[in-house]
Design a protein around this motif. Structure first.
Motif, PDB file in Angstrom:
ATOM      1  N   GLY A  13     -81.716 -75.911 -22.662  1.00 22.69           N
ATOM      2  CA  GLY A  13     -80.695 -76.249 -21.686  1.00 22.69           C
ATOM      3  C   GLY A  13     -80.160 -77.651 -21.820  1.00 22.69           C
ATOM      4  N   LEU A  14     -80.822 -78.483 -22.641  1.00 24.18           N
ATOM      5  CA  LEU A  14     -80.405 -79.877 -22.774  1.00 24.18           C
ATOM      6  C   LEU A  14     -79.671 -80.140 -24.096  1.00 24.18           C
ATOM      7  N   GLU A  15     -79.380 -79.097 -24.851  1.00 26.77           N
ATOM      8  CA  GLU A  15     -78.793 -79.275 -26.174  1.00 26.77           C
ATOM      9  C   GLU A  15     -77.438 -79.984 -26.118  1.00 26.77           C
ATOM     10  N   GLU A  16     -76.598 -79.616 -25.146  1.00 27.08           N
ATOM     11  CA  GLU A  16     -75.260 -80.208 -25.063  1.00 27.08           C
ATOM     12  C   GLU A  16     -75.343 -81.695 -24.734  1.00 27.08           C
ATOM     13  N   VAL A  17     -76.221 -82.064 -23.802  1.00 32.47           N
ATOM     14  CA  VAL A  17     -76.377 -83.475 -23.447  1.00 32.47           C
ATOM     15  C   VAL A  17     -76.869 -84.275 -24.643  1.00 32.47           C
ATOM     16  N   LEU A  18     -77.845 -83.727 -25.361  1.00 31.45           N
ATOM     17  CA  LEU A  18     -78.371 -84.400 -26.541  1.00 31.45           C
ATOM     18  C   LEU A  18     -77.299 -84.531 -27.617  1.00 31.45           C
ATOM     19  N   ALA A  19     -76.494 -83.491 -27.807  1.00 32.15           N
ATOM     20  CA  ALA A  19     -75.424 -83.551 -28.804  1.00 32.15           C
ATOM     21  C   ALA A  19     -74.437 -84.665 -28.483  1.00 32.15           C
ATOM     22  N   GLN A  20     -74.096 -84.812 -27.205  1.00 32.25           N
ATOM     23  CA  GLN A  20     -73.184 -85.881 -26.801  1.00 32.25           C
ATOM     24  C   GLN A  20     -73.805 -87.258 -27.031  1.00 32.25           C
ATOM     25  N   GLU A  21     -75.087 -87.388 -26.775  1.00 32.21           N
ATOM     26  CA  GLU A  21     -75.771 -88.651 -27.063  1.00 32.21           C
ATOM     27  C   GLU A  21     -75.692 -88.988 -28.554  1.00 32.21           C
ATOM     28  N   LEU A  22     -75.921 -87.994 -29.388  1.00 28.34           N
ATOM     29  CA  LEU A  22     -75.901 -88.226 -30.834  1.00 28.34           C
ATOM     30  C   LEU A  22     -74.509 -88.602 -31.325  1.00 28.34           C
ATOM     31  N   ILE A  23     -73.490 -87.960 -30.782  1.00 27.96           N
ATOM     32  CA  ILE A  23     -72.121 -88.295 -31.171  1.00 27.96           C
ATOM     33  C   ILE A  23     -71.809 -89.748 -30.822  1.00 27.96           C
ATOM     34  N   LYS A  24     -72.211 -90.176 -29.608  1.00 28.09           N
ATOM     35  CA  LYS A  24     -71.990 -91.569 -29.206  1.00 28.09           C
ATOM     36  C   LYS A  24     -72.764 -92.541 -30.098  1.00 28.09           C
ATOM     37  N   LEU A  25     -73.893 -92.057 -30.623  1.00 30.22           N
ATOM     38  CA  LEU A  25     -74.721 -92.898 -31.472  1.00 30.22           C
ATOM     39  C   LEU A  25     -74.149 -93.023 -32.886  1.00 30.22           C
ATOM     40  N   GLY A  26     -73.200 -92.160 -33.217  1.00 22.73           N
ATOM     41  CA  GLY A  26     -72.581 -92.218 -34.534  1.00 22.73           C
ATOM     42  C   GLY A  26     -73.060 -91.163 -35.504  1.00 22.73           C
ATOM     43  N   ALA A  27     -73.759 -90.141 -35.002  1.00 26.02           N
ATOM     44  CA  ALA A  27     -74.247 -89.076 -35.881  1.00 26.02           C
ATOM     45  C   ALA A  27     -73.080 -88.240 -36.401  1.00 26.02           C
ATOM     46  N   GLU A  28     -73.244 -87.686 -37.585  1.00 18.98           N
ATOM     47  CA  GLU A  28     -72.236 -86.829 -38.200  1.00 18.98           C
ATOM     48  C   GLU A  28     -72.752 -85.393 -38.264  1.00 18.98           C
ATOM     49  N   ASP A  29     -71.825 -84.464 -38.411  1.00 15.79           N
ATOM     50  CA  ASP A  29     -72.169 -83.040 -38.569  1.00 15.79           C
ATOM     51  C   ASP A  29     -73.088 -82.551 -37.449  1.00 15.79           C
ATOM     52  N   VAL A  30     -72.771 -82.944 -36.215  1.00 16.03           N
ATOM     53  CA  VAL A  30     -73.612 -82.581 -35.073  1.00 16.03           C
ATOM     54  C   VAL A  30     -73.423 -81.102 -34.747  1.00 16.03           C
ATOM     55  N   GLU A  31     -74.519 -80.373 -34.720  1.00 17.31           N
ATOM     56  CA  GLU A  31     -74.472 -78.931 -34.478  1.00 17.31           C
ATOM     57  C   GLU A  31     -75.625 -78.525 -33.573  1.00 17.31           C
ATOM     58  N   ARG A  32     -75.289 -77.866 -32.476  1.00 21.67           N
ATOM     59  CA  ARG A  32     -76.307 -77.445 -31.519  1.00 21.67           C
ATOM     60  C   ARG A  32     -77.024 -76.178 -31.977  1.00 21.67           C
ATOM     61  N   GLY A  33     -78.325 -76.148 -31.775  1.00 28.16           N
ATOM     62  CA  GLY A  33     -79.120 -74.958 -31.993  1.00 28.16           C
ATOM     63  C   GLY A  33     -79.800 -74.589 -30.695  1.00 28.16           C
ATOM     64  N   ASN A  34     -80.887 -73.881 -30.781  1.00 27.15           N
ATOM     65  CA  ASN A  34     -81.670 -73.510 -29.599  1.00 27.15           C
ATOM     66  C   ASN A  34     -82.850 -74.466 -29.477  1.00 27.15           C
ATOM     67  N   ARG A  35     -82.774 -75.358 -28.518  1.00 24.40           N
ATOM     68  CA  ARG A  35     -83.762 -76.415 -28.285  1.00 24.40           C
ATOM     69  C   ARG A  35     -83.730 -77.509 -29.358  1.00 24.40           C
ATOM     70  N   VAL A  36     -82.711 -77.496 -30.186  1.00 26.47           N
ATOM     71  CA  VAL A  36     -82.564 -78.519 -31.218  1.00 26.47           C
ATOM     72  C   VAL A  36     -81.095 -78.861 -31.403  1.00 26.47           C
ATOM     73  N   VAL A  37     -80.846 -80.030 -31.973  1.00 26.97           N
ATOM     74  CA  VAL A  37     -79.506 -80.402 -32.430  1.00 26.97           C
ATOM     75  C   VAL A  37     -79.656 -80.914 -33.858  1.00 26.97           C
ATOM     76  N   TYR A  38     -78.872 -80.346 -34.768  1.00 28.21           N
ATOM     77  CA  TYR A  38     -78.882 -80.763 -36.167  1.00 28.21           C
ATOM     78  C   TYR A  38     -77.814 -81.843 -36.357  1.00 28.21           C
ATOM     79  N   PHE A  39     -78.098 -82.817 -37.201  1.00 29.97           N
ATOM     80  CA  PHE A  39     -77.114 -83.870 -37.453  1.00 29.97           C
ATOM     81  C   PHE A  39     -77.413 -84.554 -38.775  1.00 29.97           C
ATOM     82  N   THR A  40     -76.472 -85.397 -39.200  1.00 29.08           N
ATOM     83  CA  THR A  40     -76.608 -86.148 -40.440  1.00 29.08           C
ATOM     84  C   THR A  40     -76.520 -87.633 -40.131  1.00 29.08           C
ATOM     85  N   GLY A  41     -77.343 -88.420 -40.798  1.00 28.23           N
ATOM     86  CA  GLY A  41     -77.318 -89.866 -40.601  1.00 28.23           C
ATOM     87  C   GLY A  41     -78.152 -90.570 -41.646  1.00 28.23           C
TER      88      GLY A  41
END
Length: 506
Positions: A13-41
């Motif tokens: 349930g927190l995937e969207e909030v975490l994804a937004q945090e990562l985007i603000k942090l400068g992460a690339e290729d942010v993709e939500r999964g189930n209980r996880v968020v994938y990203f590149t950095g």
């Protein structure tokens, strides 16, 4: 700096909030999964993700992927990796596993096969083997298996990131720090008005709110991270990240916490002092029945008893009181309440404008927003009042209700990394976990041990008791208004000794 794939784990349930945090942090290729968020950095982003993210519980760095349908195939896939890149004979390690597959019934057995493969790799290469340490490994690996797909990762966090380091004491069943931070972020509150938790317990929501209001990274309290023991650890880079307080800001409003139990207020005060936030937060013993209209614009975020692990002599009466107090003593403000039982929400007697499905431990909860106004709804709307925004209408329409069989009994996230899990896998996994728990209980009874574990106090460095101070192997400056978080500038991070006070003469 080289970029690579990373995985941030969180609660359902927190995937969207975490994804937004990562985007603000400068992460690339942010993709939500189930209980996880994938990203590149790169390495710096990995360090910052551990240090700055409020809604992640673990940051993993995948090092190999392969397919396997048997334990022997897992063994062979792991043994093909060049383990000298990650370990040497003096390095201790541990392996944890998450398995959702018809072909593997026991996740512990998978962990054993991975350990065997690593040990045999070194034994064949050198004639010696590295040591395994379950409690305090130098390096920790994570293997995730979904059907035939296996992903082996380095755990860059070590201890779960929800363990901030400021919790010195606790009441029964405290809310998880990551969940508390996510709830606050979901409200959109960013320190622009007063903040109130009228049933504050051990003060977790209050502390997380103060950290958000001041934009203080939750990692400032941590003693160490797993990546500090990696062979390529850049101590200078991490010191720069730790000592960078440029994002911290002033907080011109205030945070208030109340509880009817004096013991809860005492526990909250202890934790707030440890976090150095006594100037931002005011506490008082006060039952919700005596809550009165605040003088300034405010928001409520609170976690009342559910009647499960914590109850009340008159649970439904408490929720009727919540509705009555909000309607008459919180006019013109928004209140957010997380709860478990539908009948308790019915007793509030107010219609929420937004419902968000969240897990609090093993409980499938609802996080509800109430907009409090005077008079009738039609009259309020005729004067331009907005009870439910278009965005909230869309979110309610799209709201995902979690399946009841997705449970978590230890207040940590389910470790699935796929969008969907086959029904038979979930059923067998649940049966296996239930059998494991029964076996563990029998073993404890046979050994004469007490069942379960009590609260384990933090093993972090000692904190001072004086108002507004922190201590990391040395006294911190008072952390108050007008200082802009400058308390970190007198400290230097050392890869082995933690954060130590700089010599003023250097």
């Amino acid at each position: 700096m080289e970029k690579f794939k990373l995985i941030a784990k969180t609660f359902q349930g927190l995937e969207e909030v975490l994804a937004q945090e990562l985007i603000k942090l400068g992460a690339e290729d942010v993709e939500r999964g189930n209980r996880v968020v994938y990203f590149t950095g790169d390495k710096e982003l990995m360090y910052r993700a551990n240090f700055e993210l409020r809604t992640a519980v673990r940051i993993l760095k995948p090092i190999a992927t392969f397919e396997a349908t048997t334990a022997d195939e897992v063994y062979e896939g792991v043994k093909k990796i060049d383990w000298t890149q990650y370990l040497d004979l003096s390095t201790t390690f541990a392996v944890d596993s998450v398995v959702y597959s018809e072909d593997f019934r026991n996740s512990k057995f998978v962990s054993y096969k991975v350990k065997d493969a690593i040990v045999d790799y070194f034994r064949e290469k050198t004639g010696s083997r590295p040591n395994i340490s379950v409690a305090t490994p130098d390096i920790k690996f994570n293997i995730h298996i979904s059907e035939k797909s296996c992903t082996l990762s380095l755990d860059s966090s070590g201890e779960s990131l929800h363990k901030r380091g400021y919790r010195q004491a606790s009441v029964e069943s405290p809310i998880n720090e990551v969940l508390a931070a996510a709830m606050i972020l979901m409200t959109g509150w960013d320190g622009e008005c007063d903040f109130i938790d009228p049933m504050c317990g051990s003060g977790t929501i209050l502390i997380e709110a103060a950290l958000i209001a001041r934009n203080i990274a939750p990692g400032v309290f941590r003693k160490n991270y797993a990546f500090e023991k990696w062979s390529d650890f850049d101590a200078e880079l991490f010191e720069k990240i730790y000592n960078d307080d440029s994002k911290e800001r002033e907080f011109s409003h205030h945070i208030y916490g109340y509880d009817q139990e004096g013991q809860a207020i005492a526990v909250s005060m202890q934790n707030i002092k440890a976090a150095g936030l006594t100037e931002e937060i005011t506490l008082a013993v006060q039952p919700f029945q005596k809550f009165t209209q605040p003088a300034e614009k405010a928001i409520i975020v609170t976690n009342p008893p559910y009647g499960e692990r914590i109850s009340s002599p008159n649970l439904l009466g408490l929720y009727r009181t919540i509705g009555e107090r909000l309607k008459h003593q919180f006019v013109g403000n928004d209140a957010w309440i997380i709860g478990y039982r539908e009948e308790t929400f019915d007793c509030i007697g107010l219609k929420p404008s937004l419902k968000i499905s969240l897990y609090n431990g093993s409980l499938n909860c609802q996080f509800c927003k109430y907009t409090i106004f005077n008079g009738q709804l039609n009259e309020y709307r005729s004067h331009g009042g907005i009870v439910k925004t278009d965005a909230e209408r869309r979110r309610n329409a799209e709201r995902k209700v979690f399946r009841p069989h997705r449970e978590n009994t230890d207040n940590s996230p389910m470790d699935n990394m796929e969008e969907e899990i086959p029904e038979y896998v979930l059923r067998r996994h649940k049966e296996f976990v239930a059998n494991e728990l029964r076996e563990a209980r029998r073993n404890r009874q046979n050994e004469g041990d007490e069942e379960g574990e009590g609260f384990r106090k933090s093993s972090r460095r000692d904190y001072p008791r004086d108002k507004g101070e922190r201590n990391f192997n040395g006294p911190r400056k008072p952390f108050g208004k007008g200082q802009g978080g400058g308390f970190k500038k007198d400290f230097k991070h050392h890869s082995k000794g933690g954060f130590q006070r700089r010599d003023k003469d250097n």
